[in-house]
Write a protein that holds these residues in place. Sequence first.
Motif, PDB file in Angstrom:
ATOM      1  N   PRO A 180      34.186  71.269  74.652  1.00 29.95           N
ATOM      2  CA  PRO A 180      35.567  71.257  74.170  1.00 29.95           C
ATOM      3  C   PRO A 180      36.099  72.650  73.859  1.00 29.95           C
ATOM      4  N   ARG A 205      42.198  67.131  74.120  1.00 29.94           N
ATOM      5  CA  ARG A 205      41.067  66.968  75.041  1.00 29.94           C
ATOM      6  C   ARG A 205      41.529  66.603  76.453  1.00 29.94           C
ATOM      7  N   ASN A 235      26.908  62.589  76.487  1.00 29.19           N
ATOM      8  CA  ASN A 235      26.420  63.806  75.813  1.00 29.19           C
ATOM      9  C   ASN A 235      24.964  64.094  76.171  1.00 29.19           C
ATOM     10  N   GLY A 250      29.601  75.756  71.568  1.00 27.79           N
ATOM     11  CA  GLY A 250      30.533  75.014  70.718  1.00 27.79           C
ATOM     12  C   GLY A 250      30.190  73.543  70.600  1.00 27.79           C
ATOM     13  N   ARG A 251      29.332  73.036  71.510  1.00 24.49           N
ATOM     14  CA  ARG A 251      28.972  71.622  71.386  1.00 24.49           C
ATOM     15  C   ARG A 251      27.985  71.436  70.230  1.00 24.49           C
ATOM     16  N   VAL A 252      27.866  70.183  69.822  1.00 23.17           N
ATOM     17  CA  VAL A 252      27.250  69.960  68.521  1.00 23.17           C
ATOM     18  C   VAL A 252      25.763  70.319  68.478  1.00 23.17           C
ATOM     19  N   THR A 310      28.074  73.121  60.683  1.00 23.78           N
ATOM     20  CA  THR A 310      29.499  72.785  60.661  1.00 23.78           C
ATOM     21  C   THR A 310      29.700  71.338  61.112  1.00 23.78           C
ATOM     22  N   VAL A 311      29.776  70.432  60.142  1.00 27.92           N
ATOM     23  CA  VAL A 311      29.980  69.010  60.460  1.00 27.92           C
ATOM     24  C   VAL A 311      31.482  68.731  60.454  1.00 27.92           C
ATOM     25  N   PHE A 312      32.012  68.254  61.562  1.00 27.30           N
ATOM     26  CA  PHE A 312      33.444  67.986  61.652  1.00 27.30           C
ATOM     27  C   PHE A 312      33.746  66.587  61.103  1.00 27.30           C
ATOM     28  N   GLN A 362      31.405  59.900  62.839  1.00 30.99           N
ATOM     29  CA  GLN A 362      31.626  59.609  64.257  1.00 30.99           C
ATOM     30  C   GLN A 362      30.278  59.602  64.977  1.00 30.99           C
ATOM     31  N   ARG A 412      27.719  59.664  68.560  1.00 31.25           N
ATOM     32  CA  ARG A 412      27.459  60.047  69.943  1.00 31.25           C
ATOM     33  C   ARG A 412      26.053  59.535  70.288  1.00 31.25           C
ATOM     34  N   VAL A 444      27.007  61.881  63.721  1.00 31.17           N
ATOM     35  CA  VAL A 444      26.870  63.341  63.757  1.00 31.17           C
ATOM     36  C   VAL A 444      26.132  63.817  62.505  1.00 31.17           C
ATOM     37  N   ASP A 463      39.231  63.300  68.476  1.00 28.77           N
ATOM     38  CA  ASP A 463      37.765  63.245  68.585  1.00 28.77           C
ATOM     39  C   ASP A 463      37.338  61.768  68.649  1.00 28.77           C
ATOM     40  N   ARG A 482      30.774  56.564  70.508  1.00 31.77           N
ATOM     41  CA  ARG A 482      30.481  56.689  71.937  1.00 31.77           C
ATOM     42  C   ARG A 482      29.026  56.322  72.193  1.00 31.77           C
TER      43      ARG A 482
END
Length: 322
Positions: free
Chosen positions: A79, A142, A174, A185-187, A202-204, A209, A211, A245, A271, A275
Amino acid sequence: MRVVVSGGSGFLGSHLCEALVRRGDSVHCLDDFSSGRAANIAHLLHEPSFRCTPCDVTEPSRLPGRVDAVVHLASPASPSDYHRHPLPTLAAGSRGTENMLKLAAHHSARFVLASTSAVYGDATGHPQDEEHWGHVNPIGPRSVHDETKRFAETLTTAYRRDERVDTGIVRIFNTYGPRMRPYDGRVVPSFVRQALTGEPLTVFGDGSQTRSFCYVDDLIAGLPAMIDSPAPGPFNLGDPSERTVRELAELVLLLTGSTSEMRFLPLPGDDPVRRCPVVSRAREALGWQPRVPLEEGLRRTIAWFAAQSPHPVREPEPSARS
Ligand code: UDP
């Protein structure tokens, strides 16, 4: 077989090139090295069955000699990359896909499109099977990635119907593992790098959410199977064990032994909330299924990142498409 891999120096592309060389194929990698890295394929350059041509897939490609299959992976996939480079992302998925389809048509070759779970968007049904049509905001943050991959699927289907190209579509969920860029930048690379360097993870959002994370070796095993198959797909390729996450962050802290804290940051726009793939079609058609549990895959990934550099250097921003 002689296989052309666009985006062959990227994270997935380089693992695919390696797997194809290992099984005895001749591999021609095309890449503009915008998000791919020469280091990912350096170990393949001495192989007589491997070659790499710097190439922008949005320009028409002609290759001498026989081509049996074209796998189109070239696209920014993170992203943060496609936010920074919206127009090159759209070009790689539209003009790039058409150029690779034309290359396959010219050589009467099998064409495999690396599509993505992003075509499901913020899915309205859960888990996602291939019957889902997707729920994508066409003007959202996105969209350049999601919509261009949806268009790429449509283009691929039209070439199958009208140009009689032997096409196959896989939707990649993923995936993580060695050779992800630490600042991609991906988790997974973010959490692993942060844990290893003692930075906060850094947890958004609140991290609720979900994955489903597939180890790269498992994912890659599905691609030669799709090259060899006559099936059009689309087939989901991903690991169906769903995690939040926040669970991922806790696992990375546990496996690294890091004392890093979690820092909660605002959730990026659009986001996806949940998923998780249904993979029964790929299992039946390709005999494919993921085998490496998340804990084991993360251990291997952490070991690779730890061996790279104790203090990874921030990369310059990718300057163009890959
Ligand atoms: N994410 C996060 N911290 C990060 C990077 C990502 O919490 O530093 C979250 C992101 O908001 C998303 C999930 O992790 O919910 C997966 O993000 P990624 O960019 O890896 O892939 P995608 O969103 O395309 O599935």
